[in-house]
Structures are given as structure tokens and as C-alpha cells.
Design a protein around this motif. Structure first.
Motif, PDB file in Angstrom:
ATOM      1  N   ALA A   1       0.811  -1.225   0.000  1.00 52.52           N
ATOM      2  CA  ALA A   1       0.000   0.000   0.000  1.00 52.52           C
ATOM      3  C   ALA A   1       0.845   1.276   0.000  1.00 52.52           C
ATOM      4  O   ALA A   1       0.666   2.138  -0.872  1.00 52.52           O
ATOM      5  CB  ALA A   1      -0.983  -0.017   1.165  1.00 52.52           C
ATOM      6  N   PRO A   2       1.776   1.468   0.955  1.00 50.63           N
ATOM      7  CA  PRO A   2       2.567   2.706   0.915  1.00 50.63           C
ATOM      8  C   PRO A   2       3.455   2.808  -0.320  1.00 50.63           C
ATOM      9  O   PRO A   2       3.745   3.920  -0.784  1.00 50.63           O
ATOM     10  CB  PRO A   2       3.409   2.637   2.200  1.00 50.63           C
ATOM     11  N   ILE A   3       3.873   1.666  -0.866  1.00 44.85           N
ATOM     12  CA  ILE A   3       4.673   1.705  -2.099  1.00 44.85           C
ATOM     13  C   ILE A   3       3.825   2.224  -3.248  1.00 44.85           C
ATOM     14  O   ILE A   3       4.286   3.037  -4.070  1.00 44.85           O
ATOM     15  CB  ILE A   3       5.238   0.301  -2.407  1.00 44.85           C
ATOM     16  N   ARG A   4       2.571   1.791  -3.318  1.00 44.93           N
ATOM     17  CA  ARG A   4       1.653   2.302  -4.353  1.00 44.93           C
ATOM     18  C   ARG A   4       1.500   3.819  -4.230  1.00 44.93           C
ATOM     19  O   ARG A   4       1.356   4.520  -5.225  1.00 44.93           O
ATOM     20  CB  ARG A   4       0.278   1.648  -4.208  1.00 44.93           C
ATOM     21  N   TRP A   5       1.506   4.304  -2.977  1.00 45.06           N
ATOM     22  CA  TRP A   5       1.324   5.743  -2.742  1.00 45.06           C
ATOM     23  C   TRP A   5       2.624   6.522  -2.911  1.00 45.06           C
ATOM     24  O   TRP A   5       2.647   7.750  -2.768  1.00 45.06           O
ATOM     25  CB  TRP A   5       0.791   5.982  -1.331  1.00 45.06           C
ATOM     26  N   GLY A   6       3.718   5.823  -3.177  1.00 45.72           N
ATOM     27  CA  GLY A   6       4.999   6.492  -3.367  1.00 45.72           C
ATOM     28  C   GLY A   6       5.745   6.791  -2.095  1.00 45.72           C
ATOM     29  O   GLY A   6       6.692   7.585  -2.098  1.00 45.72           O
ATOM     30  N   VAL A   7       5.352   6.174  -0.984  1.00 45.86           N
ATOM     31  CA  VAL A   7       6.018   6.459   0.299  1.00 45.86           C
ATOM     32  C   VAL A   7       6.497   5.172   0.972  1.00 45.86           C
ATOM     33  O   VAL A   7       6.629   5.109   2.191  1.00 45.86           O
ATOM     34  CB  VAL A   7       5.077   7.238   1.251  1.00 45.86           C
ATOM     35  N   GLY A   8       6.763   4.146   0.206  1.00 44.04           N
ATOM     36  CA  GLY A   8       7.228   2.883   0.771  1.00 44.04           C
ATOM     37  C   GLY A   8       8.716   2.906   1.039  1.00 44.04           C
ATOM     38  O   GLY A   8       9.479   3.663   0.417  1.00 44.04           O
ATOM     39  N   SER A   9       9.149   2.052   1.969  1.00 48.09           N
ATOM     40  CA  SER A   9      10.573   1.904   2.254  1.00 48.09           C
ATOM     41  C   SER A   9      10.777   0.639   3.075  1.00 48.09           C
ATOM     42  O   SER A   9       9.838   0.147   3.718  1.00 48.09           O
ATOM     43  CB  SER A   9      11.119   3.125   3.014  1.00 48.09           C
ATOM     44  N   PRO A  10      11.993   0.081   3.082  1.00 48.31           N
ATOM     45  CA  PRO A  10      12.274  -1.098   3.901  1.00 48.31           C
ATOM     46  C   PRO A  10      12.074  -0.797   5.393  1.00 48.31           C
ATOM     47  O   PRO A  10      12.119   0.357   5.824  1.00 48.31           O
ATOM     48  CB  PRO A  10      13.738  -1.410   3.595  1.00 48.31           C
ATOM     49  N   LEU A  11      11.865  -1.854   6.155  1.00 48.39           N
ATOM     50  CA  LEU A  11      11.629  -1.716   7.595  1.00 48.39           C
ATOM     51  C   LEU A  11      12.897  -2.032   8.366  1.00 48.39           C
ATOM     52  O   LEU A  11      13.566  -3.038   8.102  1.00 48.39           O
ATOM     53  CB  LEU A  11      10.509  -2.659   8.038  1.00 48.39           C
ATOM     54  N   GLY A  12      13.209  -1.184   9.340  1.00 53.06           N
ATOM     55  CA  GLY A  12      14.412  -1.397  10.137  1.00 53.06           C
ATOM     56  C   GLY A  12      15.653  -1.375   9.268  1.00 53.06           C
ATOM     57  O   GLY A  12      15.799  -0.536   8.377  1.00 53.06           O
ATOM     58  N   SER A  13      16.552  -2.334   9.496  1.00 52.80           N
ATOM     59  CA  SER A  13      17.784  -2.407   8.698  1.00 52.80           C
ATOM     60  C   SER A  13      17.505  -2.844   7.267  1.00 52.80           C
ATOM     61  O   SER A  13      18.289  -2.556   6.356  1.00 52.80           O
ATOM     62  CB  SER A  13      18.755  -3.402   9.339  1.00 52.80           C
ATOM     63  N   GLY A  14      16.388  -3.550   7.066  1.00 54.06           N
ATOM     64  CA  GLY A  14      16.084  -4.107   5.747  1.00 54.06           C
ATOM     65  C   GLY A  14      16.843  -5.388   5.460  1.00 54.06           C
ATOM     66  O   GLY A  14      16.592  -6.055   4.456  1.00 54.06           O
ATOM     67  N   LYS A  15      17.766  -5.757   6.355  1.00 59.39           N
ATOM     68  CA  LYS A  15      18.590  -6.951   6.140  1.00 59.39           C
ATOM     69  C   LYS A  15      17.954  -8.217   6.703  1.00 59.39           C
ATOM     70  O   LYS A  15      18.477  -9.312   6.487  1.00 59.39           O
ATOM     71  CB  LYS A  15      19.968  -6.750   6.778  1.00 59.39           C
ATOM     72  N   GLN A  16      16.841  -8.058   7.419  1.00 62.92           N
ATOM     73  CA  GLN A  16      16.222  -9.230   8.035  1.00 62.92           C
ATOM     74  C   GLN A  16      15.613 -10.148   6.984  1.00 62.92           C
ATOM     75  O   GLN A  16      14.992  -9.699   6.025  1.00 62.92           O
ATOM     76  CB  GLN A  16      15.167  -8.816   9.072  1.00 62.92           C
ATOM     77  N   TRP A  17      15.801 -11.450   7.169  1.00 57.40           N
ATOM     78  CA  TRP A  17      15.318 -12.434   6.211  1.00 57.40           C
ATOM     79  C   TRP A  17      13.827 -12.668   6.355  1.00 57.40           C
ATOM     80  O   TRP A  17      13.297 -12.726   7.462  1.00 57.40           O
ATOM     81  CB  TRP A  17      16.067 -13.755   6.382  1.00 57.40           C
TER      82      TRP A  17
ATOM     83  N   ASP B   1      15.005  -6.584  -0.157  1.00 59.76           N
ATOM     84  CA  ASP B   1      14.779  -7.182  -1.478  1.00 59.76           C
ATOM     85  C   ASP B   1      13.293  -7.325  -1.766  1.00 59.76           C
ATOM     86  O   ASP B   1      12.839  -7.070  -2.888  1.00 59.76           O
ATOM     87  CB  ASP B   1      15.455  -8.551  -1.563  1.00 59.76           C
ATOM     88  N   LEU B   2      12.535  -7.746  -0.762  1.00 59.79           N
ATOM     89  CA  LEU B   2      11.091  -7.896  -0.941  1.00 59.79           C
ATOM     90  C   LEU B   2      10.454  -6.549  -1.281  1.00 59.79           C
ATOM     91  O   LEU B   2       9.644  -6.444  -2.213  1.00 59.79           O
ATOM     92  CB  LEU B   2      10.459  -8.466   0.327  1.00 59.79           C
ATOM     93  N   THR B   3      10.837  -5.524  -0.546  1.00 58.37           N
ATOM     94  CA  THR B   3      10.301  -4.184  -0.792  1.00 58.37           C
ATOM     95  C   THR B   3      10.667  -3.695  -2.194  1.00 58.37           C
ATOM     96  O   THR B   3       9.835  -3.137  -2.914  1.00 58.37           O
ATOM     97  CB  THR B   3      10.827  -3.198   0.268  1.00 58.37           C
ATOM     98  N   SER B   4      11.914  -3.927  -2.584  1.00 57.85           N
ATOM     99  CA  SER B   4      12.379  -3.497  -3.910  1.00 57.85           C
ATOM    100  C   SER B   4      11.643  -4.229  -5.023  1.00 57.85           C
ATOM    101  O   SER B   4      11.284  -3.632  -6.040  1.00 57.85           O
ATOM    102  CB  SER B   4      13.883  -3.731  -4.038  1.00 57.85           C
ATOM    103  N   GLN B   5      11.422  -5.532  -4.818  1.00 57.92           N
ATOM    104  CA  GLN B   5      10.727  -6.323  -5.833  1.00 57.92           C
ATOM    105  C   GLN B   5       9.274  -5.865  -5.985  1.00 57.92           C
ATOM    106  O   GLN B   5       8.746  -5.809  -7.098  1.00 57.92           O
ATOM    107  CB  GLN B   5      10.768  -7.808  -5.458  1.00 57.92           C
ATOM    108  N   ILE B   6       8.627  -5.545  -4.864  1.00 60.50           N
ATOM    109  CA  ILE B   6       7.249  -5.036  -4.928  1.00 60.50           C
ATOM    110  C   ILE B   6       7.221  -3.720  -5.706  1.00 60.50           C
ATOM    111  O   ILE B   6       6.364  -3.509  -6.576  1.00 60.50           O
ATOM    112  CB  ILE B   6       6.666  -4.850  -3.513  1.00 60.50           C
ATOM    113  N   ALA B   7       8.164  -2.834  -5.389  1.00 56.99           N
ATOM    114  CA  ALA B   7       8.226  -1.539  -6.077  1.00 56.99           C
ATOM    115  C   ALA B   7       8.464  -1.730  -7.577  1.00 56.99           C
ATOM    116  O   ALA B   7       7.885  -1.017  -8.409  1.00 56.99           O
ATOM    117  CB  ALA B   7       9.328  -0.684  -5.468  1.00 56.99           C
ATOM    118  N   LYS B   8       9.304  -2.700  -7.919  1.00 55.49           N
ATOM    119  CA  LYS B   8       9.597  -2.970  -9.329  1.00 55.49           C
ATOM    120  C   LYS B   8       8.351  -3.447 -10.066  1.00 55.49           C
ATOM    121  O   LYS B   8       8.053  -2.981 -11.174  1.00 55.49           O
ATOM    122  CB  LYS B   8      10.708  -4.019  -9.425  1.00 55.49           C
ATOM    123  N   VAL B   9       7.615  -4.368  -9.444  1.00 54.38           N
ATOM    124  CA  VAL B   9       6.399  -4.890 -10.078  1.00 54.38           C
ATOM    125  C   VAL B   9       5.353  -3.786 -10.224  1.00 54.38           C
ATOM    126  O   VAL B   9       4.661  -3.692 -11.244  1.00 54.38           O
ATOM    127  CB  VAL B   9       5.822  -6.072  -9.266  1.00 54.38           C
TER     128      VAL B   9
END
Length: 304
Positions: free
Chosen positions: A182-198, A236-244
Motif C-alpha cells: 500500500a505505501p509503495i503504491r502511494w509512493g512512500v514505501g521503504s524497507p523496515l528497520g535495517s532491511g537486512k532481516q530475512w 529485497d522484498l520491498t524493492s521487488q514489490i516496487a519494481k512490479v
């Protein structure tokens, strides 16, 4: 004559999708529900776990049983009362079913119970987690240990039992994906915390196919990690969602502290790292995934 699958928690995200697949395959489906409200093409039986009541016909007519019922892990803040509800909603329901199965000549052939990858702990870093890995010691671990131990009561009355430690289920109907997207669709998405968590994920279609395979294939028993073969990081998950979605990611990561202030102990659900692998499914079964990569899963879910 078609076989009947009895489901607890059948109206939830997983149960609804699973019901569709079962009906398509020619099964009859019935639910155990606190409210006997009509569901298309499904026979609904009433039960009341707190009062120890269950309609006798529900179990008498069931060939298979799938247990999905349980209060949502991330639906509310983890007060002491909510934590107790999360545990008892999963364990007391199984205990009730086991009592009703005891000593009765039912025809139940297989029992499949959900568990969760939280068994290993909310945050296990980069450690490779297999079905042989020991349980963690935090709240989520306690919930899943209690859940799995209760499921043994069904095994103890002579029913073949399979337990799935389910990862993050990707579905367009609910769960984590719509909240992240949802926030990625609105243009305000970003990874959570360090973003390195699996994130050990699975497409809802593959998960439901696993449940059905566990019903039909007598070789399936015991514990399986119900995850895709390829865990990804939160970044990576966040980036892939944004890419799609063809949307930019330009904001900095959401700070861990902000999430902890907002969600309290429940922030462990999104900040924790779990690298869970599907060893038993890969090495001991012929199961074929429809979605092995997260990019394929997201293309299917976000573009349909």
C-alpha cells in the motif's frame, strides 16, 4: 463418493483459498465455526470451544481435518490477555477435537495442523533453520510449541498427522503483502528497520497445494517448513514489490525504534530475521512449487 474435508478457521485468508481449491478438485468441504452463518457450497457446523461443544456430525462425516483456527498474531498489541488468547485459541480447540475423537469409530484418515516459523524464534538472524533446529525461547516460540504439542493429541488417537511451520504467506487477499504494498503504491514505501532481516515466504497457492498433498499422500507426516525455496531480505522484498508496481523507493528505511514504539513487542514480527529452509519438502517429497521465486509470486499477485 467424494471425500469430506473439515476445516477450522475456514473463513480466513488461507481457509477461503484452500476451500476453493478443494471444491475444484471435487471434495466436499465443511467448516467448524462459532457462528453458523451460511457459506456457499460449504456445510457449516457450530462449535463453542469455551463450552466444550461441537456438533457430532461434523467429525462423524469428515474424512480429513485441517486446523487453521487461531487468533491473529499481528491483529492487536500483545497485552497479557491477548497473548493468552493467541495461545488458547490454538490449543483448546485441538484439545476439544481430540476428546471427541477418543474412543469413537470415526473415519478420519489424516489431520493437518498449521504452525509457524515463529517456532524458531522471532529473530534468528542469518542462521539456516531446518525442521531439526531447536525451538526458540520467546513468545512466538511458546505459541507454536504449544500449538504443535496440542496437535500431538490427534496423532495419539491414531490419525496420521502433518504440521506445517508456515512462513510469511503472500496473498492479495490479506496478510503482509497488501500492508507492505500500500505505501509503495502511494509512493512512500521503504524497507523496515535495517532491511537486512530475512523473510521466509510462500505464495498462498503453493501453501494450499501443500495442505492438499498432505491429505492425499500417506507419506506426508510430522513437521514440514512450509516456505518457498528462496528466502529474501526485507529490502529485497520491498524493492521487488516496487519494481512490479513500477513505483520509486526514495524514502529512508523506517527506523526500528519507531516500529517498536508503535507496535511494542509485536514489532518483532516485522523486525525479526528468519532464514527458514524447506529441507523436508525438498528432500523427502515430490512437491512442485508453482512460485519458487519471489518475483514470480509478486508478478502473479500484484498484476492480477
Amino acid at each position: 463418493m467424494s471425500k469430506t474435508v473439515l476445516i477450522t478457521g475456514g473463513t480466513g485468508m488461507i481457509g477461503s483459498h484452500l476451500t476453493t481449491l478443494l471444491l475444484e478438485k471435487g471434495y466436499e468441504v465443511s467448516y467448524l465455526s462459532r457462528k453458523k452463518e451460511p457459506v456457499p457450497n460449504v456445510k457449516v457446523y457450530k462449535w463453542d470451544v469455551s463450552k466444550g461443544i461441537i456438533e457430532e456430525e461434523a467429525l462423524a462425516k469428515a474424512d480429513y481435518l485441517i486446523h487453521l483456527a487461531g487468533a491473529g498474531i499481528a491483529d492487536q498489541r500483545w497485552t497479557r490477555e491477548r497473548q493468552q488468547e493467541i495461545i488458547t485459541s490454538r490449543t483448546q480447540s485441538i484439545e476439544l477435537i481430540a476428546r471427541h475423537l477418543q474412543g469413537r469409530p470415526y473415519k478420519l484418515k489424516a489431520f493437518v495442523s498449521s504452525s509457524a516459523t515463529g517456532f524458531y524464534g522471532a529473530n534468528t538472524g542469518d542462521i539456516r533453520l531446518t525442521e531439526e533446529t531447536r525451538s526458540g525461547t520467546d513468545f512466538l516460540s511458546h505459541v507454536t510449541r504449544s500449538w504443535e504439542n496440542a496437535s500431538e493429541l490427534i496423532h495419539n488417537v491414531g490419525v496420521r498427522t502433518t504440521k506445517f511451520r508456515v512462513g510469511v504467506v503472500l496473498s492479495k487477499e490479506g496478510g503482509a503483502l497488501p500492508k507492505i504494498a500500500a505505501p509503495i503504491r502511494w509512493g512512500v514505501g521503504s524497507p523496515l528497520g535495517s532491511g537486512k532481516q530475512w523473510v521466509s515466504w510462500i505464495h498462498i497457492e503453493d501453501l494450499c497445494k501443500m495442505y492438499i498433498e498432505a491429505l492425499e499422500n500417506e507419506k506426508w507426516n510430522g513437521i514440514y517448513n512450509a516456505v518457498a525455496p528462496t528466502p529474501v531480505t526485507n529490502k529485497d522484498l520491498t524493492s521487488q514489490i516496487a519494481k512490479v508496481l513500477k513505483r520509486p523507493l526514495w524514502l529512508p528505511n523506517v527506523p526500528s525504534l519507531a516500529l517498536k514504539i508503535l507496535f511494542g513487542q509485536m514489532a518483532d514480527v516485522v523486525l525479526g530475521s528468519n532464514y527458514v529452509v524447506n529441507d523436508r519438502i525438498a528432500k523427502t517429497t515430490d512437491f512442485t512449487y508453482s512460485f519458487e521465486s519471489v518475483s514470480a509470486a509478486l508478478q502473479d499477485l500484484l498484476n492480477s
